[in-house]
Design an enzyme around this catalytic site. Sequence first.
Site, short mmCIF file in Angstrom:
data_model
loop_
_atom_site.label_atom_id
_atom_site.label_comp_id
_atom_site.label_asym_id
_atom_site.label_seq_id
_atom_site.Cartn_x
_atom_site.Cartn_y
_atom_site.Cartn_z
N ASN A 164 0.86 -1.75 0.27
CA ASN A 164 0.02 -0.15 0.12
C ASN A 164 0.76 1.31 0.07
O ASN A 164 0.20 2.05 -0.34
CB ASN A 164 -1.06 -0.22 1.05
CG ASN A 164 -0.35 0.21 2.67
OD1 ASN A 164 0.73 -0.63 2.53
ND2 ASN A 164 -0.77 0.24 3.30
N LYS A 187 12.36 -7.81 1.33
CA LYS A 187 11.61 -8.58 -0.10
C LYS A 187 9.94 -7.63 0.21
O LYS A 187 9.26 -7.44 1.22
CB LYS A 187 11.20 -9.43 1.46
CG LYS A 187 10.84 -10.78 -0.37
CD LYS A 187 9.48 -10.50 -0.13
CE LYS A 187 8.17 -10.85 -0.06
NZ LYS A 187 7.28 -10.52 -0.48
N SER A 242 0.14 -7.30 7.36
CA SER A 242 -1.26 -7.32 8.03
C SER A 242 -1.10 -8.27 8.97
O SER A 242 0.06 -9.36 9.75
CB SER A 242 -1.53 -8.86 7.09
OG SER A 242 -1.43 -9.58 6.77
N GLU A 263 4.99 -3.52 12.09
CA GLU A 263 3.95 -2.70 11.86
C GLU A 263 2.60 -3.29 11.47
O GLU A 263 2.74 -3.47 10.23
CB GLU A 263 4.48 -1.67 10.35
CG GLU A 263 5.42 -0.52 11.56
CD GLU A 263 5.36 0.56 13.01
OE1 GLU A 263 3.66 0.61 12.89
OE2 GLU A 263 6.17 0.78 13.75
N CYS A 297 -3.42 1.80 6.82
CA CYS A 297 -3.52 0.89 8.29
C CYS A 297 -4.11 2.19 9.27
O CYS A 297 -4.73 2.19 9.82
CB CYS A 297 -1.74 0.47 8.58
SG CYS A 297 -0.94 1.22 8.41
N GLU A 394 -10.51 -4.85 9.30
CA GLU A 394 -9.86 -3.60 8.15
C GLU A 394 -10.71 -3.37 7.25
O GLU A 394 -10.64 -4.41 6.31
CB GLU A 394 -8.26 -3.98 7.77
CG GLU A 394 -7.68 -3.02 9.11
CD GLU A 394 -6.51 -3.45 7.96
OE1 GLU A 394 -5.33 -4.38 8.05
OE2 GLU A 394 -5.61 -2.39 8.57
#
Length: 490
Positions: A164, A187, A242, A263, A297, A394
């Site tokens: 995102n 990655k 996630s 995070e 997020c 979410e």
Amino acid sequence: MTVQSTSLDVVDGLSVPSDLLIGGDWTAAGDGGRFEVIDPATAQPIGSVANGTVEDGLRCVDAADAAAAGWATTAPRQRSRVLTRAFELMSEREELLAELIVRENGKSFPDALGEVRYAAEFFRWYAEEAVRITGEIRTAPAGTNRIMVVRQPIGIALLITPWNFPAAMATRKIGPALAAGCTVILKPASETPLTALAVGAILAEAGVPAGVVNILPSRRSGEVARAVLRDSRVRKLSFTGSTEVGRALLHEAADQVISCSMELGGNAPFIVLDDADLDVAVEGAMVAKMRNGGEACTAANRLYVHRSIAAEFAERLAAAMAGLSVGPGSDRGTDVGPLVNQAAVDKVTELVADARDRGAAVATGGYALDQPGYFYAPTVLTGVTPGSQILAEEIFGPVAPVVVFDTDEEAVTLANATEYGLVAYVFSRDLARGLRVSEALESGMVGLNRGVVSDPAAPFGGVKQSGLGREGGHEGLLEYTESKYIATNW
Ligand code: NAP
């Protein structure tokens, strides 16, 4: 053997490497495999990148290990210079990089440009922090000796990032890691590997020595991460993504007792108290909800509005949402681009259907666009009832569910009724009241009369199942250091 990277011309004027970056060389995947990158605005491929294997992951660890001692002992001033140069190069190419983000992620051009600027700032901020790594000397309480504490680079770091914010999530990790003297393996998410590769090329051009930054796109994320984390030379995992994947990675990291910064997901409450300035609150809601088309997020996920102003707030919000233009991010007039993939559209569709089944009304939007690409209309739902799935998960899309409350205590209880705790927003004209509510909220960050909290100079992160540790600010640097205590007599 050094192999020239196969470059992609996805954006005119920007040549983007499409191979793995290992030990300063652009190389094909060990098995020659590649995977396609899709433009969410058309659902068509825009190119392919090397698909890293487990062996490639271990080659990255070898390269990071070979470079580790040299980088850890490179003068902080020199590390700082390299990061400053990377900041300058990113800034010079901000429009091209923004266009690249638009192509692989779908977000609107203004959002993408905002992301590139935010991303570049992490290089500048950590260039400034690199030369300010402090230690401490205290006198032992007994007065017999000194307690000396120094900060050393933690070691090789595996960095895993989501799609995102493909630039900012990478620089928010690479910046502090390099400033602290660590070498890294990045990655990137498989939906958006190109931006990470472009950042890798910029870092190489800025003078980052071979092996200090290795970039490993891979569709085999689970296998590759597991193998890298089992290598005892790797001492740090920094993950953004996630909660579900973060939890699995914490289990993996436990075997080698690796330091983890996480995070993870959010479910941000957005509270409008009865004394709020409605103009400020609606403007804040538009930013908190619609930055990145809702795919953040930090996105306002549940809008709790005091009963006395709820109807007017919802009406004004619906009007603002209905005024947004939806289309390909590459059209400069677009406010809201497509979602990242079809699964994202399906999830939003399901959450809206569940809320409506439970009694919510649609004030605007409420449907996916019937055209190629992954578009969903900006949506406001009113009268959303407790128990609706949309309040628990979410949304990651342009949907704002509005819920009514009567007292500050009720708003706080509703806001805290989640396993997440990343960010919350509070709107009130009474600063003391706003601060009291802010302190009662279970979240790592609060936006008080502000719809955006992200700032490279601030400690970003969550409590509860939204994460561990902080990124940004001085705290973000400390995540890549280990303190060493030397008991000293003199
Ligand atoms: P995700 O599915 O968890 O993926 C994130 C990254 O993890 C990707 O690089 C992915 O690679 C990789 N991954 C997936 N499964 C893995 C496994 N088993 N082992 C190791 N790596 C694995 O998340 P996402 O859909 O990309 O991103 C959206 C999520 O990120 C949301 O929950 C959002 O809230 C969160 N997020 C949090 C923050 C924050 O700062 N707290 C910021 C941005 C986003 P592949 O792409 O190859 O699967």
